[in-house]
Design a protein around this motif. Structure first.
Motif, PDB file in Angstrom:
ATOM      1  N   ALA A 138     -75.418 -17.653 -54.344  1.00 21.41           N
ATOM      2  CA  ALA A 138     -76.092 -18.761 -53.660  1.00 21.41           C
ATOM      3  C   ALA A 138     -77.112 -18.241 -52.653  1.00 21.41           C
ATOM      4  CB  ALA A 138     -75.069 -19.652 -52.962  1.00 21.41           C
ATOM      5  N   GLU A 139     -76.775 -17.160 -51.954  1.00 17.52           N
ATOM      6  CA  GLU A 139     -77.719 -16.564 -51.000  1.00 17.52           C
ATOM      7  C   GLU A 139     -78.952 -16.027 -51.719  1.00 17.52           C
ATOM      8  OE1 GLU A 139     -75.619 -13.672 -48.678  1.00 17.52           O
ATOM      9  OE2 GLU A 139     -74.299 -15.190 -47.812  1.00 17.52           O
ATOM     10  N   LEU A 140     -78.766 -15.432 -52.887  1.00 20.21           N
ATOM     11  CA  LEU A 140     -79.911 -14.943 -53.651  1.00 20.21           C
ATOM     12  C   LEU A 140     -80.852 -16.086 -54.015  1.00 20.21           C
ATOM     13  CD1 LEU A 140     -78.341 -12.365 -56.125  1.00 20.21           C
ATOM     14  CD2 LEU A 140     -79.888 -11.892 -54.229  1.00 20.21           C
ATOM     15  N   TYR A 141     -80.282 -17.193 -54.443  1.00 21.95           N
ATOM     16  CA  TYR A 141     -81.111 -18.331 -54.830  1.00 21.95           C
ATOM     17  C   TYR A 141     -81.727 -19.030 -53.624  1.00 21.95           C
ATOM     18  CZ  TYR A 141     -80.080 -18.072 -59.751  1.00 21.95           C
ATOM     19  OH  TYR A 141     -80.025 -17.665 -61.050  1.00 21.95           O
ATOM     20  N   ALA A 142     -81.130 -18.876 -52.452  1.00 23.53           N
ATOM     21  CA  ALA A 142     -81.647 -19.525 -51.254  1.00 23.53           C
ATOM     22  C   ALA A 142     -82.809 -18.755 -50.631  1.00 23.53           C
ATOM     23  CB  ALA A 142     -80.538 -19.680 -50.217  1.00 23.53           C
ATOM     24  N   GLU A 143     -82.944 -17.472 -50.960  1.00 21.97           N
ATOM     25  CA  GLU A 143     -84.035 -16.672 -50.397  1.00 21.97           C
ATOM     26  C   GLU A 143     -85.371 -17.148 -50.953  1.00 21.97           C
ATOM     27  OE1 GLU A 143     -83.300 -12.575 -51.212  1.00 21.97           O
ATOM     28  OE2 GLU A 143     -81.439 -12.557 -50.080  1.00 21.97           O
ATOM     29  N   PRO A 144     -86.415 -17.056 -50.147  1.00 19.73           N
ATOM     30  CA  PRO A 144     -87.742 -17.433 -50.640  1.00 19.73           C
ATOM     31  C   PRO A 144     -88.152 -16.554 -51.817  1.00 19.73           C
ATOM     32  CG  PRO A 144     -87.787 -16.961 -48.283  1.00 19.73           C
ATOM     33  CD  PRO A 144     -86.428 -16.605 -48.778  1.00 19.73           C
ATOM     34  N   THR A 145     -89.004 -17.105 -52.667  1.00 17.12           N
ATOM     35  CA  THR A 145     -89.488 -16.354 -53.813  1.00 17.12           C
ATOM     36  C   THR A 145     -90.186 -15.089 -53.341  1.00 17.12           C
ATOM     37  OG1 THR A 145     -89.799 -18.391 -55.026  1.00 17.12           O
ATOM     38  CG2 THR A 145     -90.936 -16.451 -55.866  1.00 17.12           C
ATOM     39  N   GLY A 147     -89.474  -8.930 -55.208  1.00 12.71           N
ATOM     40  CA  GLY A 147     -88.269  -8.129 -55.374  1.00 12.71           C
ATOM     41  C   GLY A 147     -87.013  -8.944 -55.641  1.00 12.71           C
ATOM     42  N   ASN A 148     -87.146 -10.243 -55.826  1.00 15.18           N
ATOM     43  CA  ASN A 148     -85.973 -11.072 -56.024  1.00 15.18           C
ATOM     44  C   ASN A 148     -85.995 -11.665 -57.432  1.00 15.18           C
ATOM     45  OD1 ASN A 148     -83.855 -12.828 -55.945  1.00 15.18           O
ATOM     46  ND2 ASN A 148     -84.448 -13.841 -54.049  1.00 15.18           N
ATOM     47  N   PRO A 149     -85.409 -10.972 -58.412  1.00  5.90           N
ATOM     48  CA  PRO A 149     -85.467 -11.451 -59.796  1.00  5.90           C
ATOM     49  C   PRO A 149     -84.761 -12.791 -59.994  1.00  5.90           C
ATOM     50  CG  PRO A 149     -83.969  -9.599 -59.612  1.00  5.90           C
ATOM     51  CD  PRO A 149     -84.659  -9.737 -58.280  1.00  5.90           C
ATOM     52  N   ALA A 150     -83.833 -13.135 -59.129  1.00  6.50           N
ATOM     53  CA  ALA A 150     -83.124 -14.402 -59.278  1.00  6.50           C
ATOM     54  C   ALA A 150     -84.043 -15.588 -59.021  1.00  6.50           C
ATOM     55  CB  ALA A 150     -81.932 -14.458 -58.330  1.00  6.50           C
ATOM     56  N   ARG A 151     -85.143 -15.363 -58.271  1.00 12.25           N
ATOM     57  CA  ARG A 151     -86.039 -16.462 -57.927  1.00 12.25           C
ATOM     58  C   ARG A 151     -87.345 -16.448 -58.708  1.00 12.25           C
ATOM     59  NH1 ARG A 151     -84.654 -20.891 -55.870  1.00 12.25           N
ATOM     60  NH2 ARG A 151     -86.706 -21.073 -54.985  1.00 12.25           N
ATOM     61  N   GLU A 152     -87.500 -15.511 -59.643  1.00 13.72           N
ATOM     62  CA  GLU A 152     -88.734 -15.466 -60.414  1.00 13.72           C
ATOM     63  C   GLU A 152     -88.838 -16.718 -61.269  1.00 13.72           C
ATOM     64  OE1 GLU A 152     -88.965 -11.878 -62.654  1.00 13.72           O
ATOM     65  OE2 GLU A 152     -88.980 -10.620 -60.863  1.00 13.72           O
ATOM     66  N   ASP A 153     -90.043 -17.162 -61.486  1.00 19.65           N
ATOM     67  CA  ASP A 153     -90.271 -18.346 -62.324  1.00 19.65           C
ATOM     68  C   ASP A 153     -89.752 -18.090 -63.725  1.00 19.65           C
ATOM     69  OD1 ASP A 153     -93.449 -19.125 -60.816  1.00 19.65           O
ATOM     70  OD2 ASP A 153     -91.434 -19.737 -60.246  1.00 19.65           O
ATOM     71  N   ARG A 154     -89.037 -19.060 -64.238  1.00 22.23           N
ATOM     72  CA  ARG A 154     -88.538 -18.967 -65.611  1.00 22.23           C
ATOM     73  C   ARG A 154     -89.450 -19.808 -66.484  1.00 22.23           C
ATOM     74  NH1 ARG A 154     -83.264 -19.394 -62.809  1.00 22.23           N
ATOM     75  NH2 ARG A 154     -82.437 -17.304 -62.875  1.00 22.23           N
ATOM     76  N   ARG A 155     -90.103 -19.208 -67.432  1.00 18.58           N
ATOM     77  CA  ARG A 155     -91.023 -19.925 -68.292  1.00 18.58           C
ATOM     78  C   ARG A 155     -90.565 -19.913 -69.710  1.00 18.58           C
ATOM     79  NH1 ARG A 155     -96.576 -18.098 -65.354  1.00 18.58           N
ATOM     80  NH2 ARG A 155     -95.634 -18.307 -63.366  1.00 18.58           N
TER      81      ARG A 155
END
Length: 82
Positions: free
Chosen positions: A64-71, A74-82
């Motif tokens: 949840a903390e990973l997803y809460a961090e701003p894009t 270095g944060n692959p969990a928040r990269e745009d999924r296309r």
């Protein structure tokens, strides 16, 4: 002497510990199946369930903390999924 089955013997899947038949209610672990409900009374087993539940909660918080961090790059969990 066996314990009578609790009134909540029918539980939702979301109440189970990570999809297992283990449910914690009233400070006790219960094993729930379509065939019935059983109080888990073995101390070593319930201690393992407590540890597993704590580890699972920690992992959920970390994700949840990973997803809460701003894009960020270095944060692959928040990269745009296309």
């Amino acid at each position: 002497m066996t314990q009578p089955p609790p009134s909540w013997a029918s539980v939702r899947r979301s109440e189970r510990l990570a999809g297992t038949p283990a449910v914690r209610r009233g400070g006790h672990w219960w094993l729930v199946s379509p065939a019935g409900t059983m109080l888990a009374s073995d101390h070593a087993f319930t201690a393992e369930l407590d540890q597993f539940a704590a580890d699972f909660a920690d992992a959920n918080r970390a994700v949840a903390e990973l997803y809460a961090e701003p894009t960020a790059a270095g944060n692959p969990a928040r990269e745009d999924r296309r």
